[in-house]
Each structure stands twice: as structure tokens, then as C-alpha cells.
Motif scaffolding. Structure first.
Motif, short mmCIF file in Angstrom:
data_model
loop_
_atom_site.label_atom_id
_atom_site.label_comp_id
_atom_site.label_asym_id
_atom_site.label_seq_id
_atom_site.Cartn_x
_atom_site.Cartn_y
_atom_site.Cartn_z
N ASN A 1 -8.09 13.79 -34.53
CA ASN A 1 -7.95 12.58 -35.45
C ASN A 1 -7.04 13.73 -36.66
OD1 ASN A 1 -8.44 10.52 -35.79
ND2 ASN A 1 -10.72 10.78 -36.69
N HIS A 2 -5.92 13.26 -37.05
CA HIS A 2 -5.25 13.94 -38.06
C HIS A 2 -5.76 14.10 -39.30
CE1 HIS A 2 -1.27 14.80 -40.08
NE2 HIS A 2 -1.70 14.03 -40.86
N LYS A 3 -5.74 15.38 -39.60
CA LYS A 3 -6.63 16.21 -41.15
C LYS A 3 -5.80 15.21 -42.21
CE LYS A 3 -7.49 20.78 -38.44
NZ LYS A 3 -7.94 22.24 -38.88
N ARG A 4 -6.69 15.00 -42.91
CA ARG A 4 -6.53 14.28 -44.14
C ARG A 4 -7.95 13.80 -44.69
NH1 ARG A 4 -5.30 8.19 -44.99
NH2 ARG A 4 -4.52 8.19 -47.00
N GLU A 5 -7.52 14.28 -46.74
CA GLU A 5 -9.20 14.19 -47.00
C GLU A 5 -9.38 12.37 -47.12
OE1 GLU A 5 -11.19 15.61 -51.11
OE2 GLU A 5 -9.15 15.72 -51.17
N ILE A 6 -10.75 11.68 -47.55
CA ILE A 6 -10.64 10.23 -46.53
C ILE A 6 -12.16 10.62 -47.71
CG2 ILE A 6 -9.45 9.77 -45.18
CD1 ILE A 6 -12.01 9.88 -43.87
N THR B 1 -3.23 7.05 -36.62
CA THR B 1 -3.68 6.47 -37.45
C THR B 1 -3.74 6.73 -38.71
OG1 THR B 1 -4.68 4.48 -36.56
CG2 THR B 1 -6.23 5.16 -38.13
N PHE B 2 -4.88 8.74 -39.08
CA PHE B 2 -5.21 8.53 -40.56
C PHE B 2 -3.94 8.72 -41.51
CE2 PHE B 2 -9.17 8.10 -37.67
CZ PHE B 2 -10.22 7.17 -38.65
N GLU B 3 -3.01 8.93 -40.50
CA GLU B 3 -1.71 9.54 -41.31
C GLU B 3 -1.47 7.93 -42.73
OE1 GLU B 3 1.31 12.35 -39.39
OE2 GLU B 3 1.27 11.78 -37.65
N ALA B 4 -1.60 7.16 -41.99
CA ALA B 4 -0.94 5.30 -42.68
C ALA B 4 -2.67 5.30 -43.38
CB ALA B 4 -0.55 4.91 -41.87
N ALA B 5 -3.46 5.01 -42.82
CA ALA B 5 -4.92 4.46 -43.44
C ALA B 5 -5.09 4.21 -44.48
CB ALA B 5 -5.64 4.45 -42.26
N ASP B 6 -5.76 4.09 -45.54
CA ASP B 6 -6.11 3.84 -46.74
C ASP B 6 -6.99 5.09 -46.94
OD1 ASP B 6 -4.74 2.20 -47.77
OD2 ASP B 6 -6.60 0.57 -47.76
N LEU C 1 -17.55 17.34 -27.71
CA LEU C 1 -18.39 16.68 -28.88
C LEU C 1 -18.65 16.91 -29.65
CD1 LEU C 1 -20.98 18.97 -26.68
CD2 LEU C 1 -20.98 16.89 -26.55
N ASN C 2 -17.04 17.75 -30.42
CA ASN C 2 -16.44 17.63 -31.94
C ASN C 2 -16.50 16.31 -32.30
OD1 ASN C 2 -14.91 18.15 -33.95
ND2 ASN C 2 -14.97 19.95 -32.83
N PRO C 3 -17.11 16.14 -33.19
CA PRO C 3 -16.54 14.36 -34.44
C PRO C 3 -15.39 14.04 -34.04
CG PRO C 3 -18.73 16.56 -35.08
CD PRO C 3 -17.50 17.00 -34.03
N ALA C 4 -13.85 15.61 -34.23
CA ALA C 4 -12.67 14.88 -34.67
C ALA C 4 -12.29 14.49 -33.47
CB ALA C 4 -11.81 15.97 -34.84
#
Length: 520
Positions: free
Chosen positions: A83-88, A364-369, A470-473
Motif C-alpha cells: 500500500n501507498h504509505k499515508r497516515e489515516i 487507493t490510499f493516495e486519494a481515499a479519505d 505475510l506483511n500486513p501492507a
């Protein structure tokens, strides 16, 4: 002994104080009228509500985290695997302690066969595809014949189920849990008192129990302890003893929220289990697996060297060496194998990959809320057959007929009446998330890539994967109507109310109760 007794007395006094405070809140602080009193109109308020998870679920206290933060750099692997790294921020929710097992799925099939004995199509459509075990150059035929039904595999995760089947299981599970609550507590006819004596959902009608249909008062089944209807206009319209009764409402806080698949963000947050390494909002130890440390084997003396998850160590090593099997599994293993993570969840790495709700897009996670990010919203409304009474349409299984939502806000009464006589126009639904014509890259999907609007995310790694997954990302996708021998699922549920699960011992602001109005 004295200290224990003192603590017990303090706990009892605190509980009594809490109950008394809650009981005093049975009066409106805005009108002065008492709740739950027929003389004041019978407005019912549950002022002693206590939330809790449904069967099989554990509490996951939400919070902020970096989605994709556990991603690691592996030579030869593309960044698109993570996944793209981003704080959510993920809100608190409930999640299944374990993956859904073969026994859990056979219970589902048994209910279908019991309640719809002549509907062979319904039963067939919910059968897992056991042919997923077949490989042209592998002898897996015993799993084709035995994996789903043989008792040796009863606690193993169900596989061969599509995303669509998993969604339908969640809906079925919601109805069975709520029906069990209502019948066991006497709000509906008990299972014991049902004429046929079986655990089907007939009640006083032949239609299966469905939560939304029941809440819409389209199931008339009142048990011995049915809710009293305090509305004075309904006096004398109740059961044989002259007491008016009603169905349980959402406001009563008795019914459980719907079971569903977790979102991708929820799944990744729960798999990491950072709550075990967090103190005063500081994360003391980052993770790349659901457990602490960089290794894949146990460091404890009693289990030293044992692999912590069920995965493929090398391209040909599925379980270790004979006489000293390591992960103890050639294929899948029991859903309660190994040790749970800090949230108490088993096998959030390995065993089987797990379906999540999201439609797959690489970024997805670049644009999602930033709050509860999710891609996959297709807003649906229950089809109304009578716009005056609000009666909803149901299918042959007594489930609500759902249609695409046409409006982004509440209609006026006149608009609602007019819409009931017009055919649905799906083109009006333009406020769903970015899929199809709203996706700026839609011309690519399904044409020069395998990604389309039916591509669903699965996560977690499996018995047939190496450690990278196995990595959650990590994330991959498969069509929602396809299945695999290494993909299963677990359910989640919304948590209503405050995101803080346990406030005991934590600093809190104290609110003073409102002063009662005496009517003078």
C-alpha cells in the motif's frame, strides 16, 4: 483476603452508583417529560444500554496509523505489492477472532437445506468450489473430496469461496445472530415453542427471519416477553392479555449491527496490532508482521525455533523436515493455531489469505479519505412498495430488494411519492466512489490490465505463499466471483458509540447531570 473483599465492595458500590445515575437520566432535559411513560406519550429510551460484540468477535480499538507503513523493500519486488504509505485513522470496530471455518460454513449450508429443502439452486450456489484444489501436476484429489466435510478438517478455514459468497454469508450470519437473541430472550416465539421444533426462522409465518424486514414491522411474531408498546394510541391492540406489544427497534439497543467483511484499512490496522507496542501515543516498536521483531520464528524457550505462521518457507518447503515439522501444516491448519496478535486475532499472517471489502486500485490510499478510507461504495436503498406506509419489497428468501440509490440527500415528501411511480434511473446515481466512469483511469482498467470494477482485495499471505506476503501492507486482487484454495475470510462489525473501549484508569472529563424540571 480483606483487600479482595474491599475491592469487591468498591466495585459493587461503583456499579450501583453507575446504574442509579443511568436510571435518573430517564427524563428529558429539554421538555421535562419522563421517558418510557404512557402518560407522556410512551417515548421509549433505553438508558441502560451496554454495548458488546456479537458471537465470535473481539474488540479492536481504532486510532491513527500509517497504512502501508510496514512495507519492506525486497529486491526484485515491485512497490505495487504494498500500500501507498499515508497516515489515516480507523474507527473502533469488532473483528472475528478467527477465520471462518469449514464447520461454520457447513452450518450455513445446513440452514439452507433445512429451511429450503427443495431449493437446490440456493444450496448449490453457496457450495464452495472444492475443485480449487486440483492442479495438473499435483495429487490433491483427497482435498477435493474431503477438505470441506471430513471432521479432520472441521476447524480449518473454509476456502473455495468467492467474495460474493462471503458477503452473503455475512448477511445470513447477521440474521441468525439477531434471531437467536430475539427468540432466546422471549421477544419472539422461542425456538422451543416453534411448531416444528427445529431451529428454522419461521416464527408465526413461513418466511425466514430477516433483520431489516423485522425492523420494518413486516414480521409479526411476538414472544412471551415481547416489548410493551407504551404508545397510548395503540392501547388495547396487543396480545391476548390486552397489553399492547411491538417489535424490537433499533433504539432499544438489543439487535446487533450487521456482520460484514472488514475494509482493507481495518484489516491492515488489526493485523499490525500496534496497540501492544503503544504507550502514551508513542509507538515504541514498529512491526513488519503481526508479531514483534524481524524474525519469523519464536524466541521463547518452550517454542524456540518454531515458525510463527503457516506459510511456505522456500519454493518447495511447506512444513519443515519429517520428524521435526515446523509450522505443522502441509496445507492449511486449524483457525486457532499459533499465538494471536496483540488484539487477540489468530492467523492474521499465513494460513489463508483473506477477502476484504475494497475494490482494488493500485493507488487507493493516495486519494481515499483519511478517516475510514474505503473504495467500493455503491449506495443502495431498500425498494419501497408502499411510499405511504414505508413497506419494503422482499425476495423469495424474505430479504429486502435493494436498488441503486438515486438521491444524495433526503427527498421531500412530494418527491418521494412521485419517485415511487417512476422507473428507477440508475444514471442519476453519480455520488458513489470513483469506479467506472468516475475513475480518471477507467479507460485502462479491464483493457490493458486485469483490474476492473469487480477486482477485490485480499490480504495476509497463506500456506502457499512465501514470507513477503505475510506483511500486513501487502495486497493482491482477484475477481469477486472467483475463488482459490488459499483464500478464506473473517467477518467484522461496526462498533457504535465512543471509540474508547476501556476508560477505567484513564483520565476523563466529568460531565454534571442535568437538573430535573419540576413543572413549576
Amino acid at each position: 483476603m480483606k483487600r479482595t473483599s474491599l475491592y469487591s465492595i468498591i466495585s459493587i458500590m461503583a456499579a450501583a452508583s453507575f446504574v442509579s445515575c443511568k436510571s435518573k437520566s430517564g427524563t428529558s432535559d429539554k421538555t421535562g417529560m419522563a421517558y418510557n411513560k404512557k402518560e407522556y406519550g410512551g417515548f421509549a429510551v433505553n438508558n441502560r444500554y451496554k454495548r458488546g460484540p456479537g458471537p465470535g468477535l473481539v474488540e479492536i480499538e481504532g486510532g491513527a496509523f500509517v497504512v502501508g507503513g510496514s512495507a519492506i523493500s525486497v529486491p526484485g519486488q515491485e512497490l505495487g505489492n504494498f500500500n501507498h504509505k499515508r497516515e489515516i485513522t480507523v474507527n473502533s470496530f469488532y473483528m472475528d477472532e478467527t477465520e471462518v471455518s469449514n464447520t461454520n460454513w457447513l452450518e450455513y449450508l445446513n440452514w439452507i437445506r433445512t429451511n429450503f429443502p427443495k431449493d437446490y439452486e440456493y444450496y448449490y450456489n453457496e457450495l464452495p468450489d472444492t475443485l480449487v484444489w486440483r492442479r495438473p501436476l499435483s495429487y490433491n484429489e483427497p482435498y477435493v473430496d474431503n477438505y470441506l466435510r471430513h471432521p479432520a478438517y472441521q476447524d480449518y478455514p473454509v476456502v473455495g469461496v468467492t467474495w460474493e459468497q462471503a458477503e452473503r454469508y455475512c448477511e445470513w450470519r447477521t440474521d441468525r445472530v439477531n434471531e437467536f437473541i430475539l427468540r432466546e430472550r422471549g421477544y419472539m416465539t422461542s425456538f422451543k415453542d416453534l411448531n416444528n421444533g427445529t431451529a428454522n426462522a419461521s416464527g408465526t409465518s413461513n418466511a425466514p427471519f430477516n433483520t431489516p424486514v423485522y425492523q420494518n414491522n413486516q414480521i409479526d411474531d411476538k414472544g412471551k416477553r415481547a416489548m410493551k408498546d407504551l404508545n397510548p394510541s395503540n392501547a388495547g391492540t396487543g396480545t391476548g392479555n390486552g397489553v399492547a406489544t411491538r417489535n424490537v427497534r433499533l433504539e432499544d439497543g438489543i439487535l446487533k449491527s450487521s456482520y460484514r467483511l472488514p475494509s482493507e484499512a481495518e484489516w491492515e490496522y488489526a493485523a499490525l496490532g500496534l496497540i501492544g507496542s503503544t504507550q502514551y501515543e508513542n509507538i515504541n516498536d514498529n512491526k513488519i508482521y503481526p508479531w514483534s521483531g524481524l524474525g519469523l520464528s519464536s524466541a521463547k524457550k518452550s517454542t524456540r525455533g518454531l515458525i510463527l505462521a503457516n506459510f511456505k518457507r522456500t519454493k518447495g518447503d511447506y512444513m519443515g523436515v519429517g520428524g521435526s515439522l515446523n509450522d505443522k501444516g502441509a496445507i492449511t491448519v486449524s483457525v486457532r493455531s499459533y499465538t494471536p496478535n496483540d488484539f487477540g486475532l489468530y492467523n492474521m499472517a499465513g494460513n489463508v489469505n483473506e477477502w476484504v471489502r475494497d475494490v482494488f486500485r493500485p493507488n487507493t490510499f493516495e486519494a481515499a479519505d483519511a478517516f475510514n478510507p474505503f473504495r467500493g461504495n455503491l449506495y443502495l436503498d431498500k425498494k419501497i412498495t408502499d411510499p405511504v406506509t414505508g413497506k419494503i419489497a422482499v425476495d423469495k428468501y424474505n430479504r429486502p430488494v435493494m436498488t441503486e440509490a438515486l438521491y444524495a440527500k433526503k427527498q421531500t415528501w412530494a418527491e418521494k411519492q412521485a419517485a415511487a411511480s417512476k422507473p428507477a434511473d440508475s444514471a442519476k446515481n453519480s455520488y458513489a466512489d470513483q469506479r467506472g466512469f468516475r475513475d480518471p483511469q477507467s479507460e485502462l482498467y479491464g483493457e490493458i490490465t486485469l483490474v476492473n470494477d469487480k477486482s477485490r482485495v485480499y490480504k495476509g499471505g497463506s500456506w502457499n505463499d512465501q514470507a513477503l506476503w505475510l506483511n500486513p501492507a501487502s495486497r493482491r486482487f482477484l475477481q469477486q466471483d472467483e475463488s482459490s484454495a488459499d483464500i478464506g475470510f473473517r467477518c467484522a462489525m461496526d462498533m457504535q458509540g465512543s471509540p474508547e473501549i476501556r476508560s477505567y484508569g484513564k483520565p476523563q472529563f466529568k460531565a454534571k447531570p442535568s437538573k430535573p424540571f419540576k413543572g413549576r
